[in-house]
Design an enzyme around this catalytic site. Structure first.
Site, PDB file in Angstrom:
ATOM      1  N   ASP A 145      -1.216  -0.101  -0.200  1.00  0.00           N
ATOM      2  CA  ASP A 145      -1.885   1.345  -0.180  1.00  0.00           C
ATOM      3  C   ASP A 145      -0.584   1.860  -0.979  1.00  0.00           C
ATOM      4  OD1 ASP A 145       0.461   0.831   1.694  1.00  0.00           O
ATOM      5  OD2 ASP A 145      -0.415   1.707   2.870  1.00  0.00           O
ATOM      6  N   ASP A 164       5.262  -1.461   1.998  1.00  0.00           N
ATOM      7  CA  ASP A 164       3.952  -1.017   2.365  1.00  0.00           C
ATOM      8  C   ASP A 164       4.205   0.586   1.942  1.00  0.00           C
ATOM      9  OD1 ASP A 164       1.362  -0.732   4.021  1.00  0.00           O
ATOM     10  OD2 ASP A 164       2.323   1.201   4.230  1.00  0.00           O
ATOM     11  N   HIS A 167       3.750  -1.030  11.963  1.00  0.00           N
ATOM     12  CA  HIS A 167       4.108   0.343  12.658  1.00  0.00           C
ATOM     13  C   HIS A 167       4.332   0.490  14.595  1.00  0.00           C
ATOM     14  CE1 HIS A 167       3.261   3.223   9.098  1.00  0.00           C
ATOM     15  NE2 HIS A 167       2.477   2.487   9.580  1.00  0.00           N
ATOM     16  N   HIS A 216       4.564   2.814   3.308  1.00  0.00           N
ATOM     17  CA  HIS A 216       4.736   3.533   4.671  1.00  0.00           C
ATOM     18  C   HIS A 216       6.030   3.266   5.410  1.00  0.00           C
ATOM     19  CE1 HIS A 216       0.377   4.888   4.749  1.00  0.00           C
ATOM     20  NE2 HIS A 216       0.774   6.151   4.641  1.00  0.00           N
TER      21      HIS A 216
END
Ligand code: OKP
Ligand code: ZN
Length: 334
Positions: free
Chosen positions: A279, A190, A154, A192
């Site tokens: 995740d 991931d 991110h 996200h």
């Protein structure tokens, strides 16, 4: 497979994060890395390759902010960890920013990523771990693992966010290119979307970014990761976003990964970097996919079958009790 990790990565431990209107315990805990390290035999400590590969991706003023913000915060008499509360949503004019609060907004994406006095050191060694794994692959290993923590995807050139400070996958990709590789692909699996990685390479044709993630209509980081984001300029077509609905299990995830792998194969990379988050696990406390522990080995086998040298950089994964087994399953697939 060789794996790299430095215990100094454990020192970053913010107390809490802003979540749904209140402060809750920080989800990206040192215990995550300890769980992975315990599940993998003999992780090696990385050598120190210095700041140059970090500054090849990140803005100097931003790196200075990461190093100095906690002391400035304390000097301003503030309790707790550094956290911003005002963000420049319009064009960033080059105004002189004096207050720590102005800087915290300028150099961050969200309020879920507080800084402590130990953050810079932990992020620095997370970057050194990925650079060590890159060197293992450059030395001829088919695959290598970096236990990056804090995670990276991110974080952009000049901002932190989503528990990330230095973009480890981007730092490795840039170092690979600077070391003579011509094309690098990043496969981000991931849960996200890796908005920072996408942003860093948005206009570049030498780094392909493919991401499989929860639809940003329902999940963080909300503003990026839609299917129509494909890069621009020299990078047009070198970004591939494959958003999937909450509830996604192995079959649909695997089909999306086949699409990503086919696109990467057409790009013909010298190296594939996998931003690996666990995740996507069915038991993850902050996510909504439904992968099981054994699924990670299946997904890894599909990647390994493509034949590229692979650097695996750890991103998220918050079901701490299952995290070691999930990472071990993924690595076993190689
Ligand atoms: C990091 B990585 C509000 C929810 C925001 C941020 C999620 C960051 C995930 N506290 N949480 O991609 O696993
Ligand atoms: Zn994640």
């Amino acid at each position: 497979m060789r794996g790299f990790f430095d215990p100094r990565q454990l020192a970053h431990a913010p107390a809490s994060e802003l979540h749904n209107g209140g402060f809750v315990p920080y989800a990206e805990t040192p215990a995550r890395a300890e769980a992975v390290a315990a599940a993998l035999a003999d992780l090696e400590r990385p050598a120190d390759r210095g700041e140059a590969p970090i500054l090849a991706v990140h803005d100097t003023g931003y790196v200075e902010f990461l190093k100095t913000a906690p002391a400035r915060w304390a000097a301003a008499g503030r309790p707790g960890d550094v956290i911003g509360y005002i963000w420049p949503i319009a064009a960033r004019r080059p105004v002189r920013l004096e207050r720590i609060d102005a800087l915290a907004g300028r150099y961050s994406l969200d309020a879920s990523t507080p800084l402590t006095a130990e953050t810079w050191g932990a992020a620095y060694w997370s970057a050194q771990s990925v650079l060590a794994a890159l060197d293992a692959v450059r030395g001829g290993d088919r695959a290598a693992f970096a236990l990056c923590r804090p995670p990276g995807h991110h974080a952009g050139r000049d901002y932190l966010g989503g528990y990330c400070h230095l973009n480890t996958a981007a730092i490795a990709a840039q170092a690979a290119i600077d070391g003579g590789m011509r094309r690098v692909a990043i496969l981000d699996i991931d849960y996200h979307h890796g908005n920072g990685t996408q942003d860093i390479f948005w206009s570049r044709g030498d780094v392909f970014y493919a991401s499989i993630h929860a639809d940003p209509a329902t999940d963080y980081p909300f503003y990026w990761g839609h299917a129509d984001e494909i890069g621009e300029g020299a990078g047009e077509g070198a970004t591939l976003n494959l958003p999937l609905p909450q509830g996604t299990a192995l079959d649909a995830f695997r089909r999306a990964q086949h699409k990503a792998l086919a696109a990467i194969a057409a790009f013909a990379p010298d190296l594939a970097i996998v931003s690996f988050g666990a995740d996507t696990y069915v038991g993850d406390p902050i996510s909504g996919f439904a992968l099981r522990t054994e699924d990670y080995e299946t997904l890894a086998r599909d990647i390994a079958a493509c034949g590229w040298p692979v650097l695996i950089a750890m991103e998220g994964g918050y079901a701490v009790d299952a995290l070691g087994a999930n990472v071990a399953s993924f690595l076993a697939g190689f």
